[in-house]
Design an enzyme around this catalytic site. Structure first.
Site, PDB file in Angstrom:
ATOM      1  N   ASP A 149      63.231  69.207 -19.000  1.00 30.77           N
ATOM      2  CA  ASP A 149      62.025  68.824 -18.248  1.00 30.77           C
ATOM      3  C   ASP A 149      61.164  70.041 -17.917  1.00 30.77           C
ATOM      4  OD1 ASP A 149      60.316  66.974 -17.102  1.00 30.77           O
ATOM      5  OD2 ASP A 149      61.279  67.068 -15.136  1.00 30.77           O
TER       6      ASP A 149
ATOM      7  N   LYS B 153      68.271  69.087  -0.884  1.00 29.63           N
ATOM      8  CA  LYS B 153      67.744  68.080  -1.801  1.00 29.63           C
ATOM      9  C   LYS B 153      68.688  66.894  -1.812  1.00 29.63           C
ATOM     10  CE  LYS B 153      66.404  67.218  -6.573  1.00 29.63           C
ATOM     11  NZ  LYS B 153      66.279  67.771  -7.931  1.00 29.63           N
TER      12      LYS B 153
ATOM     13  N   ALA C 269      58.631  68.343   0.355  1.00 29.90           N
ATOM     14  CA  ALA C 269      57.995  67.691  -0.794  1.00 29.90           C
ATOM     15  C   ALA C 269      58.888  66.547  -1.245  1.00 29.90           C
ATOM     16  CB  ALA C 269      57.774  68.694  -1.923  1.00 29.90           C
ATOM     17  N   HIS C 270      58.418  65.828  -2.233  1.00 26.99           N
ATOM     18  CA  HIS C 270      59.175  64.706  -2.769  1.00 26.99           C
ATOM     19  C   HIS C 270      59.144  64.748  -4.273  1.00 26.99           C
ATOM     20  CE1 HIS C 270      55.230  62.906  -3.585  1.00 26.99           C
ATOM     21  NE2 HIS C 270      54.903  63.310  -2.368  1.00 26.99           N
ATOM     22  N   GLY C 271      60.193  64.236  -4.881  1.00 26.29           N
ATOM     23  CA  GLY C 271      60.264  64.220  -6.333  1.00 26.29           C
ATOM     24  C   GLY C 271      60.945  62.964  -6.813  1.00 26.29           C
ATOM     25  N   GLY C 272      61.145  62.872  -8.115  1.00 25.80           N
ATOM     26  CA  GLY C 272      61.693  61.660  -8.698  1.00 25.80           C
ATOM     27  C   GLY C 272      63.103  61.339  -8.224  1.00 25.80           C
ATOM     28  N   LEU C 273      63.906  62.363  -7.937  1.00 32.02           N
ATOM     29  CA  LEU C 273      65.281  62.116  -7.507  1.00 32.02           C
ATOM     30  C   LEU C 273      65.498  62.263  -6.013  1.00 32.02           C
ATOM     31  CD1 LEU C 273      67.568  63.705 -10.244  1.00 32.02           C
ATOM     32  CD2 LEU C 273      67.120  61.310  -9.803  1.00 32.02           C
ATOM     33  N   GLY C 274      64.560  62.781  -5.270  1.00 34.14           N
ATOM     34  CA  GLY C 274      64.825  62.871  -3.853  1.00 34.14           C
ATOM     35  C   GLY C 274      63.834  63.690  -3.053  1.00 34.14           C
ATOM     36  N   TRP C 275      64.013  63.604  -1.731  1.00 35.12           N
ATOM     37  CA  TRP C 275      63.217  64.401  -0.802  1.00 35.12           C
ATOM     38  C   TRP C 275      63.772  65.809  -0.735  1.00 35.12           C
ATOM     39  CZ3 TRP C 275      58.763  63.537   1.697  1.00 35.12           C
ATOM     40  CH2 TRP C 275      58.286  62.203   1.750  1.00 35.12           C
TER      41      TRP C 275
END
Length: 710
Positions: A260, A155, A132-138
Site C-alpha cells: 500500500d 492504533k 486521525a482515522h484510517g481504514g483499520l482504526g483510530w
C-alpha cells in the site's frame, strides 16, 4: 476546494480494510510551527536524494496541537468495511449515522472513537485524544508513563466486529514485531484493552509518534495555497522516493510485501523520512490472507496473480507520478499514465517518463526487478533532472556500464565502426562464476575466451562483443541467438524479455553493419529498460546523427553532456551536429566546456578554433587567433592551424574588405594576410615528409606572397 486528493465521485480511496493512517494529516492543520532547532530553512540532507537535493526541513510538531477537538470520520469517508459501499451518509437533510448497519450487506459499522481522553491502558499509556482515522482504526495520542513520559501513538480497530479487519490487525502485529529499519515507524508494544462500552478486549499497537507532515499533505497544502501545480517539485519528489526505497527493499529482503505504498504513508519529520502504516503488509509466500491496497496505486494483476515485489514496484511508480504532476490517477488515469501531450513535464524530462513507464508496465516481469534496481536508475534520472534544471553537471558512476572505452568523432567525421569499439560496454555481473577470470582475461579472440574455466553467460557475452568488434557480426548474432533462444526442454540462458543486454549487442552489430535505423530502435529499447544510464543515450545520439535527425541527435548528445562531462564524445558529437545546423557560436561554446582535466581538452580547444572559422565575421577571426595563440601545442601543429586561421581571414577580406583588428600577427588586410600565409607555408615546407609535399607548399607560398616592384 477539498484538502484531500480524492476525486469527487470516484468512491472510496482504499479497498475495504485498508489502513492508510497518517498522523500528520491532522497535525499539519493545527500545528503551531514550533521547532526544536529554531530554523526551518532548506538544508542539505545526507542521504536524501543521493545527497543531490536540498529539501525544505519540516519542523518538529508539538503533539498536543495535533489532537482533534471533535474527532469524527467525515461522511465522504464512511464505507462499509465488508462490501465497500457507502454508509453513514446524509439523507433527507439529516446527518448520517456514525453507527449502524450497512444497507447493502447488513454488516455493522461504527466510526466512533473507542478511547476517551484521560483513559489509561495497560497501567501505562494515558490517552490524550484522537489524532486521525484510517481504514483499520483510530489513532490516539498517548503518554507512556513507564518510559520517560514519551509520546506514543495507539492504533486500534475501527470496526472490531469485522473478521477480516481483525485478521489484518493481528497480521500487522506479527509482521511489525520483526521490522527494524530507520525509515520505518518503530513499534514499541502490543496490548489488549477492555472497551468501556462493549466490554470486549480490543487489540492496540503502540508505536512511535512521528511528528511531521505526510507527502500527501504537502501536495494538498500546495493546492490549498493556490500555487496551481498540485504537485511537488520533481527533484524533491524523486528525492523522497529515493529515501524510502531502501525501506521497501528491506521489507522485501525479510520476505514481506508492503502492498500500500502511496504519498499518504510517507512522513517527512524534521530531517528524516518515515514509512508508516504497515496494515497491508503480508508475507511474500502468503496466498490466502485478504489483500489490501489503494485504488489508483494498486497494480492491475492483484486480482489475478496477487501481490509481489513487482506489484510493490508498481505502487512506487504510481505514487511517484502522483507526487510529481497532477493527473486523474483514480479516474481515467487509473490504468495508464498521462501522455507527453497531456503532461508537458514528461516531455521535458524524458528519462523520468521512461522510468515511470517501466515501473508501471502492465506486465509485472517487465518492471524493475527490485527496489534497489529502481533506486539505481532513479538516481541517474535525478542527476539528469537537476542538470537540465540548472545546467550544472551531476556525474555519477554506473554499475551497468563501463566508462567510454575510447573517444570517437574527435577528428570530425563519424565512423560507426569506430563508435561500436568506443561506446561503454555492459559491466560484467559480479555474481557470474567467471567474473574474476574475465577481469584478467587477455584472450582477444573467441576461441581463447572459450577456454575459460567455465563458459558462463558473461563469457559468452564477451565472445559476442569480440566478434562484433572484429566485424564478424553474423557469427556474433548466431552466438547471441543460441544464448537467448529457449531449447526444447530448457529456458534460455539469457531471457531477452527481462535483460536489456541482447538488444545492446544487436544495436552494436547494426552500427558495424551500417544499419543506424535498426540500431536506433534497439538502443531506444535499452534506454527504456535502464533510463538512468548515459550509455544508451550516447548511442541514440550517434544513431540519430547517422540517419540525419540532427535535432534528435543534438537532444541526446546535450542530455548526456549536460549531465556528465566525462562523456567527451557527446561534446564533440553535439558540436558536430550544431555546426551542421549552422549554430557555430553554440558549437564553439560546447567545445570550450570540455574541462582541462580531460585528456581531450586540447583536442576540443583545437576543434573550437576550427569551428569558429566557418561563415564567420572579423570578430570571430580575431577570437580564433587569440584562442590559438594561447594553445600550448607543438610548432608544426601550431603552424598548420595558424595557416587555416589566416586562410579563413584572407577569404573573408577578399570577399568583403579590410577590417579592424589583428589575426595572430597580421592586420585584417590582404597585404598582411598574404605575408602571414607565405611565412606559414614556408615553415610547413620544412616539416614536409616528402619532396612532393615540400614542393607543393613552396609553390603555395610563392603563389600567395604579395607582388613587389623590381
Amino acid at each position: 476546494m477539498s484538502d484531500e486528493l480524492d476525486l469527487p465521485g470516484t468512491g472510496p480511496s482504499t479497498a475495504p480494510g485498508t489502513a492508510p493512517w497518517s498522523v500528520s494529516q491532522e497535525m499539519s492543520r493545527s500545528n503551531s510551527g514550533r521547532t526544536r532547532r529554531g530554523s526551518a530553512r532548506s538544508m542539505s540532507r545526507g542521504r536524501l536524494g543521493a545527497g543531490l537535493v536540498e529539501v525544505p526541513r519540516v519542523p518538529y510538531r508539538d503533539p498536543k496541537t495535533a489532537v482533534l477537538q471533535n474527532p469524527e470520520v467525515p461522511e465522504a469517508k464512511r464505507f462499509c468495511s465488508k462490501c465497500g459501499k457507502k454508509v453513514g451518509r446524509r439523507k433527507d437533510g439529516k446527518p448520517g449515522r456514525v453507527e449502524g448497519f450497512c444497507p447493502q450487506c447488513g454488516h455493522a459499522y461504527s466510526f466512533t472513537p473507542k478511547l476517551a481522553p484521560g483513559e489509561v491502558l495497560h497501567d501505562q499509556y494515558e490517552v490524550l485524544g484522537c489524532l486521525a482515522h484510517g481504514g483499520l482504526g483510530w489513532l490516539y495520542l498517548a503518554l507512556d508513563h513507564a518510559v520517560s513520559d514519551r509520546w506514543v501513538v495507539l492504533k486500534g480497530l475501527l470496526d472490531s466486529g469485522d473478521a477480516d479487519a481483525m485478521a489484518a490487525a493481528l497480521a500487522e502485529r506479527r509482521f511489525l514485531a520483526e521490522v527494524e529499519h530507520p525509515n520505518i515507524v518503530k513499534i514499541h508494544n502490543f496490548i489488549r484493552h477492555e472497551g468501556s462500552e462493549s466490554g470486549k478486549l480490543v487489540e492496540y499497537i503502540v508505536m512511535e509518534y512521528v511528528g511531521g507532515e505526510s507527502i500527501k499533505d504537502m501536495i494538498t497544502s500546495r493546492r490549498r495555497d493556490g500555487r496551481g501545480d498540485e504537485a511537488l517539485p520533481l527533484a524533491q519528489a524523486i528525492a523522497y522516493v529515493l529515501e524510502i526505497l531502501p525501506a521497501l527493499g528491506y521489507l522485501h529482503g525479510v520476505g514481506l510485501l508492503y502492498c500500500d505504498f502511496k504519498p499518504d504513508n510517507m512522513i517527512h519529520t524534521e530531517e528524516q523520512l518515515k514509512l508508516i502504516d504497515l496494515g497491508a503488509v503480508r508475507r511474500i509466500d502468503d496466498h490466502h490472507s485478504p489483500i489490501y491496497g489503494t485504488i489508483g496505486y494498486q497494480a492491475p494483476e492483484i486480482g489475478t496473480i496477487g501481490p509481489s515485489v513487482f506489484s510493490d514496484i508498481y505502487t512506487v511508480g504510481r505514487a511517484l507520478a502522483v507526487m510529481s504532476f497532477p493527473f486523474d490517477f483514480r479516474g481515467r488515469g487509473k490504468d495508464r499514465l498521462p501522455t507527453v501531450a497531456e503532461q508537458p513535464l514528461l516531455g521535458r524530462f524524458s528519462s523520468f517518463h521512461r522510468l515511470l513507464l517501466r515501473a508501471t508496465n502492465p506486465n509485472p516481469e517487465l518492471r524493475f526487478s527490485s527496489a534497489e534496481d529502481m533506486a539505481e536508475q532513479l538516481t541517474g534520472v535525478l542527476r539528469e533532472v537537476l542538470a537540465i534544471e540548472d545546467g550544472v553537471p551531476r556525474p555519477g558512476p554506473s554499475r551497468q556500464f563501463t566508462p567510454e572505452r575510447r573517444r570517437f568523432g574527435v577528428e570530425g567525421a563519424l565512423d560507426l565502426s569506430e563508435v561500436a569499439l568506443a561506446l561503454p560496454a555492459p559491466s560484467v555481473s559480479t555474481s557470474d562464476a567467471a567474473a574474476s577470470w574475465l577481469a584478467t582475461a587477455t584472450a582477444p579472440d573467441p576461441e581463447g575466451l572459450r577456454k575459460a574455466p567455465e563458459v558462463t553467460v558473461e563469457v559468452r557475452l564477451r565472445i559476442v562483443r569480440v566478434l562484433i568488434e572484429s566485424g564478424d557480426t553474423e557469427a556474433a548474432m548466431r552466438e547471441l541467438e543460441s544464448l537467448t533462444a529457449p531449447s526444447m526442454f530448457d529456458e534460455p540462458e539469457l531471457d531477452p524479455a527481462e535483460d536489456w543486454r541482447p538488444d545492446w549487442y544487436r544495436g552494436l552489430a547494426a552500427l558495424v553493419d551500417r544499419r543506424p535505423q535498426d540500431a536506433l530502435r534497439l538502443f531506444d529499447a535499452v534506454c527504456s529498460a535502464v533510463p538512468g544510464e548515459a550509455a544508451p543515450k550516447l548511442a541514440l545520439g550517434v544513431c540519430a546523427e547517422a540517419v540525419g535527425d540532427l535535432e534528435g541527435a543534438a537532444g541526446w548528445y546535450e542530455l548526456v553532456w549536460r549531465t556528465d562531462h566525462s562523456y567527451v564524445s557527446a561534446a564533440f558529437g553535439l558540436a558536430r551536429v550544431l555546426l551542421a545546423r549552422g549554430d557555430r557560436a553554440r558549437a564553439v561554446e560546447v567545445l570550450l566546456s570540455v574541462p582541462d582535466t580531460s585528456s581531450q581538452h586540447l583536442a576540443a580547444q583545437i576543434a573550437a578554433v576550427r569551428a569558429q572559422l566557418g561563415d564567420c565575421g572579423a570578430e570571430d577571426l580575431v577570437a580564433a587567433g587569440e584562442r590559438l595563440h594561447a594553445l600550448d601545442i607543438d610548432v608544426h601543429s601550431h603552424t598548420q592551424l595558424s595557416a587555416e586561421v589566416l586562410e579563413a581571414a584572407y577569404d573573408y577580406v577578399t570577399r568583403n574588405q579590410a577590417a579592424e583588428g589583428r589575426v595572430l600577427d597580421c592586420a585584417l588586410s590582404e597585404h598582411e594576410l598574404r605575408l602571414g600565409l607565405e611565412r606559414r607555408y614556408r615553415t610547413l615546407a620544412r616539416f614536409a615528409a616528402t619532396a612532393e609535399e615540400r614542393i607543393a607548399l613552396v609553390d603555395r607560398a610563392n603563389a600567395v606572397r604579395p607582388r613587389t616592384l623590381v
